[in-house]
Design a protein around this motif. Structure first.
Motif, mmCIF file in Angstrom:
data_model
loop_
_atom_site.group_PDB
_atom_site.id
_atom_site.type_symbol
_atom_site.label_atom_id
_atom_site.label_comp_id
_atom_site.label_asym_id
_atom_site.label_seq_id
_atom_site.Cartn_x
_atom_site.Cartn_y
_atom_site.Cartn_z
ATOM 1 N N ALA A 10 0.813 -1.220 0.000
ATOM 2 C CA ALA A 10 0.000 0.000 0.000
ATOM 3 C C ALA A 10 0.842 1.264 0.000
ATOM 4 C CB ALA A 10 -0.936 -0.012 1.203
ATOM 5 N N ASP A 11 1.963 1.226 0.704
ATOM 6 C CA ASP A 11 2.813 2.414 0.820
ATOM 7 C C ASP A 11 4.155 2.191 0.133
ATOM 8 O OD1 ASP A 11 0.934 3.912 2.395
ATOM 9 O OD2 ASP A 11 1.474 2.633 4.098
ATOM 10 N N THR A 12 4.117 1.587 -1.044
ATOM 11 C CA THR A 12 5.346 1.285 -1.756
ATOM 12 C C THR A 12 6.235 2.518 -1.899
ATOM 13 O OG1 THR A 12 6.233 0.692 -3.928
ATOM 14 C CG2 THR A 12 3.985 1.498 -3.884
ATOM 15 N N PRO A 13 7.484 2.422 -1.493
ATOM 16 C CA PRO A 13 8.385 3.578 -1.614
ATOM 17 C C PRO A 13 8.829 3.840 -3.059
ATOM 18 C CG PRO A 13 9.131 2.026 0.087
ATOM 19 C CD PRO A 13 8.091 1.329 -0.733
ATOM 20 N N HIS A 14 8.652 2.852 -3.936
ATOM 21 C CA HIS A 14 9.127 2.963 -5.313
ATOM 22 C C HIS A 14 7.987 2.572 -6.253
ATOM 23 C CE1 HIS A 14 12.603 1.816 -2.688
ATOM 24 N NE2 HIS A 14 13.066 2.950 -3.215
ATOM 25 N N PRO A 15 6.990 3.446 -6.390
ATOM 26 C CA PRO A 15 5.754 3.072 -7.080
ATOM 27 C C PRO A 15 5.914 2.756 -8.557
ATOM 28 C CG PRO A 15 5.793 5.430 -6.588
ATOM 29 C CD PRO A 15 6.937 4.828 -5.858
#
Length: 397
Positions: A318-323
């Motif tokens: 949900a909070d991917t640092p590398h979208p």
């Protein structure tokens, strides 16, 4: 879910979307899962990256520099090498970790506000849908490049990369004429005492799913008992169904439980054995026969079914640092436009793994799901009974 259902990709397709929706609506606690959360949680806000081209994703991914993936299969190492060669400037950090461990880690990292992965590659759909997706810890992403080649049932509630199995496997060198059993109840006979092996269902969730499906298919298990024994199943005190009785009888017959799949495969498949054990593992592990000196083969023609088929799921955290890099990796894992899926899909283009893309042709030497005869799991139904089955297993060990 005790009615007989054909074990085909179409069967899974028709049921998986409804199953996933039910899992989200009911929010059933699975195998010691946490507290229910509201079923009316809003859907994720649309992200422009969801419709970006591969070229656009790569441009931004190069700026991000890396992508971390948790994978339930060690074959992710092969994908890592191919991805980095195809998309220079983006480093893949791959962690080979079971779905059971992934689920616990993703939950813990989310609670700490420190996500460790951008992409999750998981099996164990009943728990994933219930404890991760319903809690907002995962986000679905369907690459636009392959969307038209995927039946809708394999795009929601999460993207299915392929179907995998946990099924009965035997040593074909010791049994060149075919499987040594034709009915699951034979595994409870004295001939197989101490000679059936599998990963402990308390260690790996997909094996607990297998045991749960046996219980859900109790009507079929009862019919298979009648077929083999010529008499109805006699239920022990405290046992409510034929499926539960089979599990109890299997454990009482010296079922060998181990902690990892390689141990199962070596025990069953090692060549030169006069009386090798039989057991449950992934049909796709047969790909290692030549390298490991094994003679693994999937058992077909086993009543009522030799095992289960289930989806291998891909999702963004949900909070991917590398979208952008996360989406690029998911796109890559779905294969290229060739009939085999190309280098990206090569690790999964083996007998025993069943592509969800309609434009990827199954390997020529693969046993079809129809021929294999496995049950296709209903994630919602499995989630509902999973805890109960886990409790039963604790009383048997």
């Amino acid at each position: 879910m005790t009615a007989s259902c054909p074990s085909t990709v179409d069967n899974y397709s028709k049921r998986s979307l409804a199953a996933g929706a039910a899992a989200l609506a009911l929010l059933l606690t699975a195998c010691g899962g946490g507290s229910p959360t509201p079923a009316s949680a809003p859907p994720p806000v649309a992200d422009p990256l969801d419709t970006a081209t591969v070229e656009e994703l790569h441009a931004q991914a190069r700026q991000e520099g890396r992508v971390a993936v948790y994978s339930f299969t060690s074959r992710i190492a092969e994908v890592e090498a191919e991805f980095e060669a195809t998309y220079p400037g983006v480093d893949v950090v791959a962690t080979d970790i079971s779905s059971t461990e992934q689920i616990a880690r993703i939950k813990a990292e989310a609670a700490a506000g420190a996500p460790g992965a951008d992409v999750a590659y998981l099996s164990d759909a009943p728990v994933v849908l219930d404890e991760l997706l319903a809690a907002g810890l995962l986000r679905n992403y369907v690459p636009p490049r392959v969307a038209d080649a995927l039946p809708a049932e394999h795009t929601a509630p999460l993207l299915a990369n392929r179907l995998s199995t946990k099924t009965l496997v035997y040593n074909e060198e010791a049994h060149p004429a075919g499987p040594p059993v034709t009915n699951l109840w034979q595994l409870t006979d004295p001939e197989w005492n101490g000679r059936v092996v599998m990963v402990d269902p308390q260690v790996r969730g997909d094996y607990l799913d297998l045991m749960t499906e046996v219980v859900l298919r109790s009507d079929e298990m009862a019919a298979a008992h009648d077929q083999l024994r010529g008499a109805p199943v006699q239920l022990d005190e405290g046992i409510a169904t034929a499926g539960e009785q089979w599990i109890a009888d299997l454990y009482a017959n010296g079922l060998v439980l181990v902690d990892d799949t390689d141990t199962v495969n070596a025990a069953i498949g090692q060549r030169g054995q006069a009386a090798p054990p039989i057991g449950f593992t992934s049909y796709s592990d047969r790909r290692d026969n030549e390298d490991e000196g094994w003679a693994l083969q999937a058992a077909t023609g086993v009543a009522p079914a030799p095992g289960i088929a289930f989806p291998a799921l891909l999702a963004l955290t949900a909070d991917t640092p590398h979208p952008a890099a996360a989406r690029l990796l998911v796109d890559f894992l779905m294969g290229d436009g060739s009939a085999t899926g190309g280098p990206a899909y090569a690790p999964f283009y083996v007998p025993g793994d069943y592509p969800t893309r309609t434009d990827v042709t199954p390997p020529a030497d693969a046993v079809s799901l129809d021929e294999l005869g496995v049950w296709s799991i209903d994630p919602a139904a499995v989630a509902e009974r999973r805890r109960e089955v886990a409790d039963l297993l604790l009383t048997l060990e």
